[in-house]
Design an enzyme around this catalytic site. Structure first.
Site, PDB file in Angstrom:
ATOM      1  CB  THR A  39     -38.937   5.493 -38.580  1.00 37.96           C
ATOM      2  OG1 THR A  39     -39.819   4.438 -38.221  1.00 37.96           O
ATOM      3  CG2 THR A  39     -37.512   4.976 -38.589  1.00 37.96           C
ATOM      4  N   GLY A 127     -46.868  -0.852 -19.064  1.00 37.96           N
ATOM      5  CA  GLY A 127     -45.458  -0.471 -18.949  1.00 37.96           C
ATOM      6  C   GLY A 127     -44.523  -1.419 -19.670  1.00 37.96           C
ATOM      7  CG  ASP A 177     -47.554   3.386 -30.193  1.00 34.46           C
ATOM      8  OD1 ASP A 177     -46.668   2.858 -30.880  1.00 34.46           O
ATOM      9  OD2 ASP A 177     -47.318   4.134 -29.225  1.00 34.46           O
TER      10      ASP A 177
HETATM   11  C1  GLA Z   1     -43.545   4.933 -28.952  1.00 33.01           C
HETATM   12  C2  GLA Z   1     -44.377   5.992 -29.656  1.00 33.01           C
HETATM   13  C3  GLA Z   1     -44.455   5.704 -31.163  1.00 33.01           C
HETATM   14  C4  GLA Z   1     -43.071   5.493 -31.764  1.00 33.01           C
HETATM   15  C5  GLA Z   1     -42.256   4.515 -30.922  1.00 33.01           C
HETATM   16  C6  GLA Z   1     -40.818   4.426 -31.352  1.00 33.01           C
HETATM   17  O1  GLA Z   1     -44.186   3.688 -29.024  1.00 33.01           O
HETATM   18  O2  GLA Z   1     -45.668   6.045 -29.096  1.00 33.01           O
HETATM   19  O3  GLA Z   1     -45.149   6.739 -31.822  1.00 33.01           O
HETATM   20  O4  GLA Z   1     -42.413   6.727 -31.923  1.00 33.01           O
HETATM   21  O5  GLA Z   1     -42.265   4.861 -29.543  1.00 33.01           O
HETATM   22  O6  GLA Z   1     -40.716   3.936 -32.636  1.00 33.01           O
END
Ligand code: GLA
Length: 390
Positions: A39, A127, A177
């Protein structure tokens, strides 16, 4: 390894490598994604948390424009100058740091008044979908901005890391993140709104915990799957902008009811991709209301729904993650379970009663092993403090 041990080992190695003490050390945690999948780049909502594992970055000034960067786990060193910062094809771990350095100086690191010597070390399993790369970017940006006396707010620092991902690491990620690593708080979830970039924290009671179950399926976002999902969402938003009467820039602007009524004209795959973030946004908002009432079962049910949506619509799950969620569903002390992060491997996030943790991990391990022959790694996660200078 505990965080304190990681810190001690890093400082010791730094002194051995460079013959001087670090001037600054910063720490940034990994994250779990609890509800709201894919999202963030659709300008939607997410519940996440910073975890109790992370990465430390230690740095000191150099006298000229030279830079040295050591990955202290591998004891490999990359050498460059403030004038030669560019994405690397070898020792690609350096890209998270050099990309962050590059964007801290708005793409003109040659303007930095001097170079630096840096080293990093962390304890986030790689990972596993716990965002070790964002943690590295966030401790880098904190330490380097302090070294150079550059003032940036936390959201701007998160965006610097995101730009490093896009341009140096080749992953077109959203901001989840980095923001989770920056805004985490002990014992709390981070509720993010990626349209307004508002980040609030919501306390969780002591009677719940998260368990991460790491599958052994490969999780790689830099290959095309993540990018192709993002592209499908953008194409779908464009379609809805053309057929709805209110403004649509991202899937955030489309409701489930509108998807049902107006998806005609989208090819089947794009329509399937689009409904996932649309449903996730609605689930995060419902989840916020349930958490306020202390309804963990209700919140957990939304996590199970989220996983079904990944499995059936977004197709970013895999056999191993599905098996973990299916096993979790049959255990009464598991309130909810879903894949966490990009998907295509990595980990599942479970909302659990911590007093039953041993039984839960034994049961899931048994069922996973019977299917795949090897064992997943189960660990209890404590929502923790976000990035900070040490
Ligand atoms: C990865 C990406 C995030 C987000 C998630 C899914 O972690 O780095 O920015 O899009 O996937 O929600």
């Amino acid at each position: 390894m505990q965080n304190k041990q990681v810190y001690d080992e890093l400082v010791e190695k730094f002194e051995k490598l460079y013959g001087t003490k670090p001037e600054y050390v910063a720490y940034a945690p990994g994250r779990i994604e609890v509800l709201g999948n894919h999202t963030d780049y659709n300008e939607g909502y997410v519940f996440s948390a910073a975890i109790d594992k992370g990465t430390f970055f230690a740095v000191a000034k150099s006298d000229d424009d030279s830079c040295e960067l050591t990955a202290a786990d591998l004891m490999e060193t990359a050498r460059f100058t403030t004038k030669t910062v560019a994405p690397a094809k070898e020792m690609t771990w350096q890209n998270y740091v050099t990309g962050t350095f590059n964007w801290l100086f708005d793409g003109r690191p040659a303007e930095a008044p001097h170079g630096w010597k840096g080293a990093f070390l962390g304890n986030i399993p790689l990972g596993a979908g716990l965002s070790s790369s964002a943690a590295l970017e966030m401790c880098t940006v904190l330490a380097l901005s302090r070294l150079y006396g550059i003032e940036k707010d936390r959201t701007t620092m998160a965006k610097i890391g995101q730009k490093a991902e896009h341009t140096f690491a080749g992953c077109p990620c959203g901001l989840l993140d980095q923001a989770s690593s920056m805004y985490g708080r002990e014992g709390a979830l981070v509720k993010s709104d990626f349209r307004t970039n508002e980040f609030e924290t919501v306390s969780m009671g002591p009677s719940v915990a998260f368990m991460m179950v790491k599958s052994n399926a490969k999780h790689a976002l830099v290959d095309g799957a993540y990018a192709s999902r993002r592209k499908a969402c953008e194409d779908a938003a464009q379609h809805f902008a053309g057929v709805l009467r209110h403004p649509v820039t991202h899937l955030r602007d489309v409701t489930m009811a509108e998807w049902v009524l107006y998806r005609g004209g989208l090819d089947e795959t794009t329509a399937k991709r689009a409904v996932h973030p649309i449903g996730e946004d609605e689930r995060v908002l419902q989840g916020a209301a349930l958490l306020e009432k202390g309804d963990l079962k209700g919140f957990g049910a939304l996590m199970f729904d989220s996983h079904e949506s990944s499995r059936n619509w977004f197709e970013n799950s895999c056999e191993e993650l599905d098996a973990i969620v299916d096993a979790a569903k049959a255990i009464p002390e598991v309130y909810g379970a879903r894949l966490s992060g990009g998907g295509f491997g990595g980990s599942c996030c479970l909302l659990v009663d911590p007093s039953a943790a041993d039984r839960i991990s034994a049961q899931i391990t048994k069922e996973y092993k019977a299917k795949f022959g090897d064992e997943p790694v189960c660990s209890l996660i404590k929502p923790s403090e976000g990035a900070h200078l040490v």
